[in-house]
Design a protein around this motif. Structure first.
Motif, PDB file in Angstrom:
ATOM      1  N   ASN A 140      15.381  40.260   4.691  1.00  0.00           N
ATOM      2  CA  ASN A 140      16.520  39.836   3.867  1.00  0.00           C
ATOM      3  C   ASN A 140      16.221  38.629   3.006  1.00  0.00           C
ATOM      4  O   ASN A 140      17.129  37.995   2.487  1.00  0.00           O
ATOM      5  CB  ASN A 140      17.761  39.525   4.722  1.00  0.00           C
ATOM      6  N   VAL A 141      14.968  38.268   2.863  1.00  0.00           N
ATOM      7  CA  VAL A 141      14.604  37.077   2.103  1.00  0.00           C
ATOM      8  C   VAL A 141      13.479  37.418   1.127  1.00  0.00           C
ATOM      9  O   VAL A 141      12.570  38.164   1.441  1.00  0.00           O
ATOM     10  CB  VAL A 141      14.130  35.943   3.052  1.00  0.00           C
ATOM     11  N   MET A 142      13.589  36.836  -0.044  1.00  0.00           N
ATOM     12  CA  MET A 142      12.518  36.915  -1.023  1.00  0.00           C
ATOM     13  C   MET A 142      11.880  35.530  -1.033  1.00  0.00           C
ATOM     14  O   MET A 142      12.556  34.532  -1.267  1.00  0.00           O
ATOM     15  CB  MET A 142      13.095  37.255  -2.396  1.00  0.00           C
ATOM     16  N   SER A 143      10.611  35.461  -0.732  1.00  0.00           N
ATOM     17  CA  SER A 143       9.902  34.185  -0.719  1.00  0.00           C
ATOM     18  C   SER A 143       9.217  34.000  -2.068  1.00  0.00           C
ATOM     19  O   SER A 143       8.425  34.841  -2.490  1.00  0.00           O
ATOM     20  CB  SER A 143       8.863  34.186   0.406  1.00  0.00           C
ATOM     21  N   VAL A 144       9.559  32.915  -2.767  1.00  0.00           N
ATOM     22  CA  VAL A 144       8.994  32.612  -4.076  1.00  0.00           C
ATOM     23  C   VAL A 144       8.133  31.373  -3.934  1.00  0.00           C
ATOM     24  O   VAL A 144       8.643  30.280  -3.680  1.00  0.00           O
ATOM     25  CB  VAL A 144      10.106  32.374  -5.124  1.00  0.00           C
ATOM     26  N   ASN A 145       6.824  31.550  -4.055  1.00  0.00           N
ATOM     27  CA  ASN A 145       5.866  30.461  -3.851  1.00  0.00           C
ATOM     28  C   ASN A 145       6.150  29.714  -2.546  1.00  0.00           C
ATOM     29  O   ASN A 145       6.112  28.497  -2.483  1.00  0.00           O
ATOM     30  CB  ASN A 145       5.862  29.495  -5.035  1.00  0.00           C
ATOM     31  N   GLY A 146       6.471  30.480  -1.493  1.00  0.00           N
ATOM     32  CA  GLY A 146       6.707  29.910  -0.179  1.00  0.00           C
ATOM     33  C   GLY A 146       8.124  29.414   0.060  1.00  0.00           C
ATOM     34  O   GLY A 146       8.467  29.039   1.170  1.00  0.00           O
ATOM     35  N   LYS A 147       8.970  29.425  -0.961  1.00  0.00           N
ATOM     36  CA  LYS A 147      10.355  28.962  -0.827  1.00  0.00           C
ATOM     37  C   LYS A 147      11.282  30.174  -0.667  1.00  0.00           C
ATOM     38  O   LYS A 147      11.253  31.099  -1.473  1.00  0.00           O
ATOM     39  CB  LYS A 147      10.765  28.166  -2.067  1.00  0.00           C
ATOM     40  N   ALA A 148      12.117  30.156   0.378  1.00  0.00           N
ATOM     41  CA  ALA A 148      13.000  31.287   0.672  1.00  0.00           C
ATOM     42  C   ALA A 148      14.156  31.363  -0.317  1.00  0.00           C
ATOM     43  O   ALA A 148      14.799  30.368  -0.617  1.00  0.00           O
ATOM     44  CB  ALA A 148      13.538  31.161   2.087  1.00  0.00           C
ATOM     45  N   VAL A 149      14.397  32.571  -0.811  1.00  0.00           N
ATOM     46  CA  VAL A 149      15.552  32.873  -1.654  1.00  0.00           C
ATOM     47  C   VAL A 149      16.264  34.033  -0.976  1.00  0.00           C
ATOM     48  O   VAL A 149      15.757  35.149  -0.951  1.00  0.00           O
ATOM     49  CB  VAL A 149      15.126  33.265  -3.082  1.00  0.00           C
ATOM     50  N   GLU A 150      17.422  33.757  -0.375  1.00  0.00           N
ATOM     51  CA  GLU A 150      18.162  34.802   0.324  1.00  0.00           C
ATOM     52  C   GLU A 150      18.860  35.717  -0.672  1.00  0.00           C
ATOM     53  O   GLU A 150      19.228  35.306  -1.766  1.00  0.00           O
ATOM     54  CB  GLU A 150      19.176  34.177   1.270  1.00  0.00           C
ATOM     55  N   ILE A 151      19.046  36.947  -0.244  1.00  0.00           N
ATOM     56  CA  ILE A 151      19.766  37.925  -1.045  1.00  0.00           C
ATOM     57  C   ILE A 151      20.969  38.345  -0.223  1.00  0.00           C
ATOM     58  O   ILE A 151      20.793  38.807   0.899  1.00  0.00           O
ATOM     59  CB  ILE A 151      18.879  39.134  -1.364  1.00  0.00           C
ATOM     60  N   PRO A 152      22.186  38.171  -0.678  1.00  0.00           N
ATOM     61  CA  PRO A 152      22.574  37.618  -1.974  1.00  0.00           C
ATOM     62  C   PRO A 152      22.477  36.096  -1.995  1.00  0.00           C
ATOM     63  O   PRO A 152      22.382  35.448  -0.956  1.00  0.00           O
ATOM     64  CB  PRO A 152      24.037  38.061  -2.110  1.00  0.00           C
ATOM     65  N   CYS A 166      21.368  41.665  -6.810  1.00  0.00           N
ATOM     66  CA  CYS A 166      20.150  42.434  -7.030  1.00  0.00           C
ATOM     67  C   CYS A 166      19.193  41.617  -7.898  1.00  0.00           C
ATOM     68  O   CYS A 166      19.601  41.040  -8.903  1.00  0.00           O
ATOM     69  CB  CYS A 166      20.479  43.752  -7.713  1.00  0.00           C
ATOM     70  N   ILE A 167      17.924  41.567  -7.496  1.00  0.00           N
ATOM     71  CA  ILE A 167      16.883  40.868  -8.247  1.00  0.00           C
ATOM     72  C   ILE A 167      15.824  41.896  -8.637  1.00  0.00           C
ATOM     73  O   ILE A 167      15.394  42.696  -7.802  1.00  0.00           O
ATOM     74  CB  ILE A 167      16.253  39.739  -7.413  1.00  0.00           C
ATOM     75  N   GLY A 168      15.423  41.881  -9.902  1.00  0.00           N
ATOM     76  CA  GLY A 168      14.428  42.821 -10.389  1.00  0.00           C
ATOM     77  C   GLY A 168      13.163  42.117 -10.841  1.00  0.00           C
ATOM     78  O   GLY A 168      13.199  41.011 -11.372  1.00  0.00           O
ATOM     79  N   ILE A 169      12.045  42.788 -10.609  1.00  0.00           N
ATOM     80  CA  ILE A 169      10.725  42.286 -11.006  1.00  0.00           C
ATOM     81  C   ILE A 169      10.088  43.387 -11.844  1.00  0.00           C
ATOM     82  O   ILE A 169       9.846  44.490 -11.361  1.00  0.00           O
ATOM     83  CB  ILE A 169       9.870  41.964  -9.772  1.00  0.00           C
ATOM     84  N   TYR A 204      14.563  39.503 -13.597  1.00  0.00           N
ATOM     85  CA  TYR A 204      15.955  39.615 -14.021  1.00  0.00           C
ATOM     86  C   TYR A 204      16.820  39.777 -12.774  1.00  0.00           C
ATOM     87  O   TYR A 204      16.311  40.027 -11.669  1.00  0.00           O
ATOM     88  CB  TYR A 204      16.167  40.789 -14.982  1.00  0.00           C
ATOM     89  N   CYS A 205      18.131  39.627 -12.944  1.00  0.00           N
ATOM     90  CA  CYS A 205      19.044  39.826 -11.816  1.00  0.00           C
ATOM     91  C   CYS A 205      20.402  40.294 -12.308  1.00  0.00           C
ATOM     92  O   CYS A 205      20.732  40.161 -13.484  1.00  0.00           O
ATOM     93  CB  CYS A 205      19.174  38.549 -10.982  1.00  0.00           C
ATOM     94  N   TYR A 206      21.170  40.841 -11.375  1.00  0.00           N
ATOM     95  CA  TYR A 206      22.536  41.282 -11.627  1.00  0.00           C
ATOM     96  C   TYR A 206      23.478  40.404 -10.806  1.00  0.00           C
ATOM     97  O   TYR A 206      23.217  40.152  -9.633  1.00  0.00           O
ATOM     98  CB  TYR A 206      22.742  42.732 -11.181  1.00  0.00           C
ATOM     99  N   THR A 207      24.574  39.957 -11.420  1.00  0.00           N
ATOM    100  CA  THR A 207      25.589  39.205 -10.683  1.00  0.00           C
ATOM    101  C   THR A 207      26.939  39.869 -10.873  1.00  0.00           C
ATOM    102  O   THR A 207      27.133  40.669 -11.784  1.00  0.00           O
ATOM    103  CB  THR A 207      25.705  37.742 -11.168  1.00  0.00           C
TER     104      THR A 207
END
Length: 169
Positions: free
Chosen positions: A30-42, A87-90, A76-79
């Motif tokens: 449930n987490v997207m790690s960006v350069n080691g920093k957690a970004v929870e979704i949502p 939702c986060i898109g790559i 990109y992302c949807y809010t």
């Protein structure tokens, strides 16, 4: 640093500096790690803007849904109306479907799912109508659009998908 840069930094206007090719994203639990920093979704859009900097903004027809794009990063992302990112898109490869909020450049960093190559993880998912591939993973829904069907049907699968959209199941 120039005179105006001093005041910009003083009042919080400084933009995060990110080397797009050094960006690492790993998706797990449930987490997207960006350069080691957690970004929870949502998460709230403010968290992503603090992480990635200012984004282009696209307001939907009803005004409630807003999409954001980080052109230099391929993200990109949807809010929804309350600024919650669902939702986060790559974007890794150019696909057949081009949307006005597609990033102007493709993602250049490293993308993994639970430390494994993302394309192989998507290959192990299910085919959706021959156009998309879906995989549920650790409470997340991962969806990729096919770019090259031949590569998508092989074990190599590199270059088979346009990228990945990540949301809660």
């Amino acid at each position: 640093m120039g005179f105006f840069d001093f005041f910009k930094n003083l009042f919080g206007g400084a933009k995060p500096t990110i080397d797009a090719s050094a960006l690492t994203i790993d998706v797990a639990k449930n987490v997207m790690s960006v350069n080691g920093k957690a970004v929870e979704i949502p998460c709230h859009i403010d968290m992503l803007c603090k992480t990635f900097g200012k984004a282009r903004k696209f307001v939907g027809e009803n005004g409630a849904n807003v999409n954001y794009t980080w052109d230099d990063l391929g993200l990109y992302c949807y809010t929804r109306g309350n600024g919650i990112v669902h939702c986060i898109g790559i974007k890794v490869n150019k696909g057949d479907m081009e949307l006005k909020y597609d990033p102007r450049t493709l993602y250049k960093g490293t993308l993994t799912i639970n430390g494994m190559p993302w394309e192989q993880t998507m290959f192990e998912g299910e085919d959706m109508d021959g156009f998309f591939r879906k995989r549920e993973f650790d409470g997340l829904s991962l969806v990729s659009e096919y770019v090259d069907f031949d590569k998508g049907d092989s074990e190599g699968c590199n270059g088979a998908y346009s990228g990945i959209e990540i949301s809660l199941c």
